[in-house]
Design a protein around this motif. Structure first.
Motif, short mmCIF file in Angstrom:
data_model
loop_
_atom_site.label_atom_id
_atom_site.label_comp_id
_atom_site.label_asym_id
_atom_site.label_seq_id
_atom_site.Cartn_x
_atom_site.Cartn_y
_atom_site.Cartn_z
N ARG A 1 -40.40 -54.53 -18.49
CA ARG A 1 -39.02 -54.23 -18.87
C ARG A 1 -38.42 -53.29 -17.84
O ARG A 1 -39.12 -52.67 -17.05
CB ARG A 1 -38.96 -53.66 -20.28
N GLU A 2 -37.10 -53.17 -17.88
CA GLU A 2 -36.43 -52.34 -16.88
C GLU A 2 -36.96 -50.91 -16.92
O GLU A 2 -37.38 -50.42 -17.97
CB GLU A 2 -34.92 -52.38 -17.06
N LYS B 1 -36.60 -58.95 -20.34
CA LYS B 1 -37.94 -58.48 -20.70
C LYS B 1 -38.87 -59.68 -20.57
O LYS B 1 -38.56 -60.76 -21.07
CB LYS B 1 -37.95 -57.92 -22.12
N PHE C 1 -39.80 -53.38 -12.35
CA PHE C 1 -39.76 -53.16 -13.79
C PHE C 1 -41.00 -52.38 -14.24
O PHE C 1 -42.06 -52.49 -13.63
CB PHE C 1 -39.74 -54.50 -14.54
N ASN D 1 -30.68 -57.04 -19.26
CA ASN D 1 -31.22 -57.42 -20.56
C ASN D 1 -32.35 -58.43 -20.34
O ASN D 1 -32.30 -59.54 -20.82
CB ASN D 1 -30.12 -58.00 -21.44
N GLU E 1 -42.85 -60.95 -21.17
CA GLU E 1 -44.09 -60.62 -21.85
C GLU E 1 -45.21 -61.51 -21.35
O GLU E 1 -45.01 -62.71 -21.11
CB GLU E 1 -43.93 -60.76 -23.36
#
Length: 178
Positions: free
Chosen positions: A13-14, A4, A66, A2, A6
């Motif tokens: 993200r994954e 993320k 990611f 979980n 930015e």
């Protein structure tokens, strides 16, 4: 996972199995593999196996490569991230490797640098790591320049699977000064 991250222009993200088509487009391109042993993927099954391996790394190591997504378009443009390496490389084992790969049409826009900086920040400030490493083919001037721009220092040259590589390192202390 979980997680993320930015940046100004990117979402990190994954990797998901729904990324397979875009990942295949990137890793099937021979130009993308010029400095990676010239071995582009040939099937979507190879890509799905790759995604599965990365997702296993998320579970075991709580980190991995990611997806890089453009904020403006929600387009998958490549991957970046920290990988915990447990196999010997350049006489080191159990270290965090910074890596990135982009689709050819997104080269030269600063996305790799932006993603790499975000991962260094995460590695040093969230994971509390002391050193992070990276490598690039000795002839890949663009990748080596990115590593230098983010503050990494070339420490040596070595061979990885018969590929001549430059070995880079950055410490938390030197990252904090940049």
């Amino acid at each position: 996972m979980n997680l993320k991250i930015e940046t100004k222009r990117l979402i990190l993200r994954e990797l998901l199995f729904s990324d397979a088509k875009a990942l295949f487009k990137m890793d099937n391109n021979p130009k993308v593999h010029t400095y990676l042993g010239n071995n582009p993927v040939k099937s979507i099954e190879e890509v799905n196996d790759y995604i599965s391996d990365i997702r296993t790394q998320y579970v075991i190591n709580k980190i991995g490569r990611f997806a890089i997504i453009l904020k403006d378009t929600n387009e998958f443009i490549g991957w970046a991230g920290l990988k915990f390496v447990t196999e010997p490389e350049n006489e080191l084992v159990n270290f965090f490797d910074l890596g990135y790969r982009l689709q050819e049409e997104h080269w030269g826009n600063g996305y790799a640098k932006e993603a790499a900086e975000a991962w260094l920040n995460y590695g040093f400030n969230k994971m509390k790591k002391y050193s992070i490493y990276a490598s690039a083919h000795i002839d890949n001037r663009n990748s080596k320049r990115i590593l230098e721009k983010i503050g990494m220092t070339q420490k040596s040259e070595y061979k990885w699977k018969d590929i001549p590589c430059a070995w880079f390192e950055i410490t938390k202390e030197s990252f904090s000064k940049s």
